[in-house]
Write a protein that holds these residues in place. Structure first.
Motif, PDB file in Angstrom:
ATOM      1  N   ASP A 152      42.170  12.104  19.632  1.00 41.13           N
ATOM      2  CA  ASP A 152      43.024  12.112  20.826  1.00 41.13           C
ATOM      3  C   ASP A 152      43.993  13.301  20.723  1.00 41.13           C
ATOM      4  O   ASP A 152      44.725  13.407  19.727  1.00 41.13           O
TER       5      ASP A 152
ATOM      6  N   LYS B 281      47.439  13.036  19.237  1.00 34.02           N
ATOM      7  CA  LYS B 281      47.685  12.940  17.787  1.00 34.02           C
ATOM      8  C   LYS B 281      48.206  14.295  17.279  1.00 34.02           C
ATOM      9  O   LYS B 281      49.172  14.341  16.510  1.00 34.02           O
TER      10      LYS B 281
ATOM     11  N   GLY C 119      51.762  13.386  17.529  1.00 29.39           N
ATOM     12  CA  GLY C 119      51.749  12.773  16.194  1.00 29.39           C
ATOM     13  C   GLY C 119      52.003  13.793  15.099  1.00 29.39           C
ATOM     14  O   GLY C 119      52.690  13.513  14.099  1.00 29.39           O
TER      15      GLY C 119
ATOM     16  N   CYS D 275      56.079  25.775  -1.280  1.00 30.07           N
ATOM     17  CA  CYS D 275      56.779  26.313  -0.093  1.00 30.07           C
ATOM     18  C   CYS D 275      58.229  26.711  -0.374  1.00 30.07           C
ATOM     19  O   CYS D 275      58.951  27.103   0.543  1.00 30.07           O
TER      20      CYS D 275
ATOM     21  N   GLY E 172      41.555  16.867   6.510  1.00 25.44           N
ATOM     22  CA  GLY E 172      42.716  16.113   6.995  1.00 25.44           C
ATOM     23  C   GLY E 172      43.905  17.013   7.279  1.00 25.44           C
ATOM     24  O   GLY E 172      44.693  16.767   8.182  1.00 25.44           O
TER      25      GLY E 172
ATOM     26  N   HIS F  86      49.819  11.716   2.565  1.00 22.74           N
ATOM     27  CA  HIS F  86      50.838  10.699   2.865  1.00 22.74           C
ATOM     28  C   HIS F  86      51.886  10.629   1.759  1.00 22.74           C
ATOM     29  O   HIS F  86      53.069  10.438   2.032  1.00 22.74           O
TER      30      HIS F  86
ATOM     31  N   SER G 258      52.788  13.257   0.087  1.00 23.86           N
ATOM     32  CA  SER G 258      53.627  14.452   0.302  1.00 23.86           C
ATOM     33  C   SER G 258      54.686  14.179   1.368  1.00 23.86           C
ATOM     34  O   SER G 258      55.834  14.618   1.237  1.00 23.86           O
TER      35      SER G 258
ATOM     36  N   HIS H 253      62.315  22.628   6.306  1.00 22.44           N
ATOM     37  CA  HIS H 253      60.968  23.160   6.050  1.00 22.44           C
ATOM     38  C   HIS H 253      60.034  22.450   7.033  1.00 22.44           C
ATOM     39  O   HIS H 253      60.110  21.227   7.195  1.00 22.44           O
TER      40      HIS H 253
ATOM     41  N   PRO I 197      56.260  21.940   7.670  1.00 26.06           N
ATOM     42  CA  PRO I 197      54.805  21.998   7.470  1.00 26.06           C
ATOM     43  C   PRO I 197      54.090  21.678   8.790  1.00 26.06           C
ATOM     44  O   PRO I 197      53.008  22.169   9.043  1.00 26.06           O
TER      45      PRO I 197
ATOM     46  N   LYS J 278      56.493  17.409  13.271  1.00 27.50           N
ATOM     47  CA  LYS J 278      56.824  15.982  13.151  1.00 27.50           C
ATOM     48  C   LYS J 278      57.480  15.684  11.802  1.00 27.50           C
ATOM     49  O   LYS J 278      58.255  14.727  11.679  1.00 27.50           O
TER      50      LYS J 278
ATOM     51  N   LYS K  82      60.837  13.525  11.209  1.00 29.33           N
ATOM     52  CA  LYS K  82      60.872  12.256  10.476  1.00 29.33           C
ATOM     53  C   LYS K  82      61.989  12.268   9.425  1.00 29.33           C
ATOM     54  O   LYS K  82      62.663  11.262   9.206  1.00 29.33           O
TER      55      LYS K  82
ATOM     56  N   ASN L 161      52.038  25.954  10.009  1.00 26.38           N
ATOM     57  CA  ASN L 161      52.747  26.039   8.729  1.00 26.38           C
ATOM     58  C   ASN L 161      52.728  27.460   8.172  1.00 26.38           C
ATOM     59  O   ASN L 161      51.664  28.050   8.015  1.00 26.38           O
TER      60      ASN L 161
HETATM   61  N1  CAA Z   1      49.332   9.839  19.969  1.00 25.58           N
HETATM   62  C1  CAA Z   1      50.522  10.046  19.345  1.00 25.58           C
HETATM   63  N2  CAA Z   1      50.654   9.974  17.973  1.00 25.58           N
HETATM   64  C2  CAA Z   1      49.543   9.701  17.239  1.00 25.58           C
HETATM   65  C3  CAA Z   1      48.297   9.474  17.858  1.00 25.58           C
HETATM   66  C4  CAA Z   1      48.213   9.544  19.278  1.00 25.58           C
HETATM   67  N3  CAA Z   1      47.076   9.367  19.915  1.00 25.58           N
HETATM   68  N4  CAA Z   1      47.405   9.225  16.865  1.00 25.58           N
HETATM   69  C5  CAA Z   1      48.087   9.280  15.701  1.00 25.58           C
HETATM   70  N5  CAA Z   1      49.367   9.564  15.931  1.00 25.58           N
HETATM   71  C6  CAA Z   1      50.449   9.745  14.954  1.00 25.58           C
HETATM   72  C7  CAA Z   1      50.457   8.733  13.832  1.00 25.58           C
HETATM   73  O1  CAA Z   1      51.066   7.521  14.236  1.00 25.58           O
HETATM   74  C8  CAA Z   1      51.270   9.485  12.787  1.00 25.58           C
HETATM   75  O2  CAA Z   1      52.632   9.400  13.106  1.00 25.58           O
HETATM   76  P1  CAA Z   1      53.730   9.057  11.969  1.00 25.58           P
HETATM   77  O3  CAA Z   1      53.595  10.169  10.935  1.00 25.58           O
HETATM   78  O4  CAA Z   1      55.023   9.079  12.682  1.00 25.58           O
HETATM   79  O5  CAA Z   1      53.360   7.754  11.381  1.00 25.58           O
HETATM   80  C9  CAA Z   1      50.859  10.930  12.994  1.00 25.58           C
HETATM   81  O6  CAA Z   1      50.220  10.982  14.281  1.00 25.58           O
HETATM   82  C10 CAA Z   1      49.866  11.450  11.963  1.00 25.58           C
HETATM   83  O7  CAA Z   1      48.830  10.522  11.894  1.00 25.58           O
HETATM   84  P2  CAA Z   1      48.164  10.147  10.506  1.00 25.58           P
HETATM   85  O8  CAA Z   1      49.210   9.838   9.485  1.00 25.58           O
HETATM   86  O9  CAA Z   1      47.106   9.151  10.754  1.00 25.58           O
HETATM   87  O10 CAA Z   1      47.515  11.578  10.179  1.00 25.58           O
HETATM   88  P3  CAA Z   1      46.555  11.985   9.054  1.00 25.58           P
HETATM   89  O11 CAA Z   1      46.181  10.862   8.164  1.00 25.58           O
HETATM   90  O12 CAA Z   1      45.459  12.725   9.735  1.00 25.58           O
HETATM   91  O13 CAA Z   1      47.411  13.004   8.144  1.00 25.58           O
HETATM   92  C11 CAA Z   1      48.905  14.653   7.388  1.00 25.58           C
HETATM   93  C12 CAA Z   1      48.508  13.763   8.568  1.00 25.58           C
HETATM   94  C13 CAA Z   1      49.217  13.798   6.151  1.00 25.58           C
HETATM   95  C14 CAA Z   1      50.148  15.415   7.772  1.00 25.58           C
HETATM   96  C15 CAA Z   1      47.748  15.615   7.063  1.00 25.58           C
HETATM   97  O14 CAA Z   1      47.521  16.474   8.160  1.00 25.58           O
HETATM   98  C16 CAA Z   1      48.004  16.477   5.822  1.00 25.58           C
HETATM   99  O15 CAA Z   1      47.662  16.065   4.716  1.00 25.58           O
HETATM  100  N6  CAA Z   1      48.591  17.687   5.969  1.00 25.58           N
HETATM  101  C17 CAA Z   1      48.883  18.585   4.843  1.00 25.58           C
HETATM  102  C18 CAA Z   1      50.018  18.090   3.959  1.00 25.58           C
HETATM  103  C19 CAA Z   1      51.375  18.236   4.591  1.00 25.58           C
HETATM  104  O16 CAA Z   1      51.591  19.052   5.478  1.00 25.58           O
HETATM  105  N7  CAA Z   1      52.337  17.465   4.088  1.00 25.58           N
HETATM  106  C20 CAA Z   1      53.719  17.571   4.556  1.00 25.58           C
HETATM  107  C21 CAA Z   1      54.696  17.283   3.456  1.00 25.58           C
HETATM  108  S1  CAA Z   1      54.334  18.369   2.066  1.00 25.58           S
HETATM  109  C22 CAA Z   1      55.086  19.843   2.488  1.00 25.58           C
HETATM  110  O17 CAA Z   1      55.928  19.896   3.332  1.00 25.58           O
HETATM  111  C23 CAA Z   1      54.640  21.087   1.779  1.00 25.58           C
HETATM  112  C24 CAA Z   1      53.707  21.825   2.661  1.00 25.58           C
HETATM  113  O18 CAA Z   1      54.116  22.669   3.462  1.00 25.58           O
HETATM  114  C25 CAA Z   1      52.279  21.528   2.574  1.00 25.58           C
END
Ligand code: CAA
Length: 384
Positions: A29, A32, A36, A111, A148, A199, A201, A233, A235, A238, A242, A275
């Motif tokens: 969707d 997301k 999201g 980072c 992911g 998650h 992270s 920072h 990434p 959202k 948060k 990012n």
């Molecule tokens: N409409 C609106 N929102 C939606 C939606 C929809 N149709 N479907 C899902 N969402 C929301 C979810 O509810 C969720 O919101 P919350 O975080 O508020 O709970 C959000 O979208 C993301 O959904 P998921 O958690 O299911 O997403 P995912 O499992 O695909 O993973 C992620 C998301 C963990 C960020 C992944 O993309 C990832 O691993 N990214 C790389 C790691 C990263 O960036 N980590 C950040 C912290 S680490 C850091 O900062 C260092 C760095 O730069 C890497």
């Protein structure tokens, strides 16, 4: 004496993919990715550009001939270095024709590398007030097609000139930092993409923010009321949202709204790029300063830097009279608007392209400034 950011600029690649289109292609969707994750567009970089071309282009936007003679250090923060040994900093120093009487090196802590450079720059200029330090935060964030992390990719660089009596942000001596050995995101030697526990992270990032925020308020007898804005920072946008919301139960609704308004201004550019790893916090700072209608001289800006692995640091600075005159909002908006949109197939094709093996001499035809024009025997040759 005050020390801080005298000039600041960013550079991002000329290409992007639309996040709603990417979501459809991935069977997700679009909301997301748009809500999201909080991203509208994602920067895509061709194989002829790298952290050096991004960093050189960002720095070229701020340096004058006089600056180049007064710079004593070129510090490059990156977690996507192109060489295990050789520093990207010395290549950028030569490309930009900065005096060779400099100390140039690369800094790594995921980072956080740009922040490490900024703090070292501050300490150096405090001891050598007539000299300047160039800090560059430059990265290419890639997790792989269909992974992911894919919607949280991006690329770009931010360059900052740190001086005495800065004209944008005076850095305060109030840093609070916290390190813990965590495997939330790491890239062992030989891996093209990071290994990431996404998650975890997110959780470590939020916990890290809360820890250094509370400790800072306690040590410095401050509260949210002392900050005109908090920057994070980013990434993906959202993530900072948060973290900011995690302290909302402790503060009034009026303060929540005030800080959230500034947060929205700080993410305008990141929403369009993705990012930048080391540069993300500073792209957020530029976005805030260029788009805010409420900030004024003397306001305190809080900055939260996070490096996976993990380090969290909170510090702040005060805006200087006339800071807006040192920024280039029209040029920055034009640079983002003039990028070329790729469809998903074109993005995937560009993503999959890589430079040939080191010992195969190959020439390229990318004529953009500082692009790679040739590679031979492990050496990249750049347009100048
Ligand atoms: N409409 C609106 N929102 C939606 C939606 C929809 N149709 N479907 C899902 N969402 C929301 C979810 O509810 C969720 O919101 P919350 O975080 O508020 O709970 C959000 O979208 C993301 O959904 P998921 O958690 O299911 O997403 P995912 O499992 O695909 O993973 C992620 C998301 C963990 C960020 C992944 O993309 C990832 O691993 N990214 C790389 C790691 C990263 O960036 N980590 C950040 C912290 S680490 C850091 O900062 C260092 C760095 O730069 C890497």
């Amino acid at each position: 004496m005050t020390v801080g950011i005298d000039k600041i600029a960013f550079h991002v690649p000329d290409y992007f993919v639309d996040m709603a289109e990417l979501a459809v292609a991935r069977g997700v969707d679009p909301n997301k990715f748009l809500i999201g994750i909080g991203q509208d567009k994602m920067a895509v970089i061709p194989k002829t550009q790298d952290i050096i071309t991004l960093g050189a282009n960002a720095a070229a936007k701020i340096l004058t001939a006089a600056d180049k003679k007064e710079i004593d250090m070129v510090l490059v923060g990156t977690e996507t270095g192109i060489d295990y040994s050789k520093s990207a900093a010395v290549v950028i120093q030569q490309l930009l024709d900065i005096s060779p009487f400099v100390r140039s090196y690369e800094l790594k802590h995921a980072c956080y590398g740009g922040t490490a450079g900024l703090q070292q720059a501050k300490e150096y200029v405090l001891n050598h007030p007539d000299r300047k330090v160039l800090v560059i935060a430059t990265d290419i964030s890639k997790y792989g097609l269909n992974s992911g992390g894919e919607p949280t990719q991006g690329a770009g660089a931010v360059a900052m000139l740190v001086t005495n009596n800065p004209r944008i942000l005076e850095l305060s001596d109030d840093n609070v930092f916290y390190s813990e050995n965590v495997y939330d995101f790491w890239r062992p030697n030989g891996h093209d993409y990071p290994l990431v526990d996404g998650h975890l992270s997110n959780d470590i990032y939020i916990e890290g923010f809360k820890r250094v925020w509370h400790e800072s308020n306690q040590r410095h007898q401050r509260s949210e009321k002392d900050y005109a804005a908090l920057t994070f920072h980013l990434p993906y946008t959202k993530m900072g949202r948060k973290a900011l919301q995690s302290i909302f139960p402790e503060i009034s609704e009026a303060e929540q709204n005030r800080l959230m308004e500034c947060y929205e201004e700080s993410i305008l550019y990141s929403r369009q790029v993705g990012n930048l790893y080391t540069g993300s916090l500073y792209l957020g700072l530029i976005s805030l300063l260029e788009n805010s209608t409420s900030l004024k001289a003397g306001d305190r800006i809080g900055l939260f830097s996070y490096g996976s692995g993990a380090i969290s640091e909170f510090f702040s600075g005060r805006l200087v009279e006339g800071f807006k005159e040192q920024l280039q909002p029209a040029k920055d908006e034009a640079a983002l608007a003039e990028r070329q949109q790729l469809n998903v197939a074109e993005y995937e094709a560009m993503f999959a392209e890589s430079l040939p093996e080191d010992d195969v001499e190959t020439e390229f035809s990318d004529s953009t400034p500082y692009a790679i024009r040739k590679i031979a025997q492990g050496i990249r040759y750049y347009n100048q």
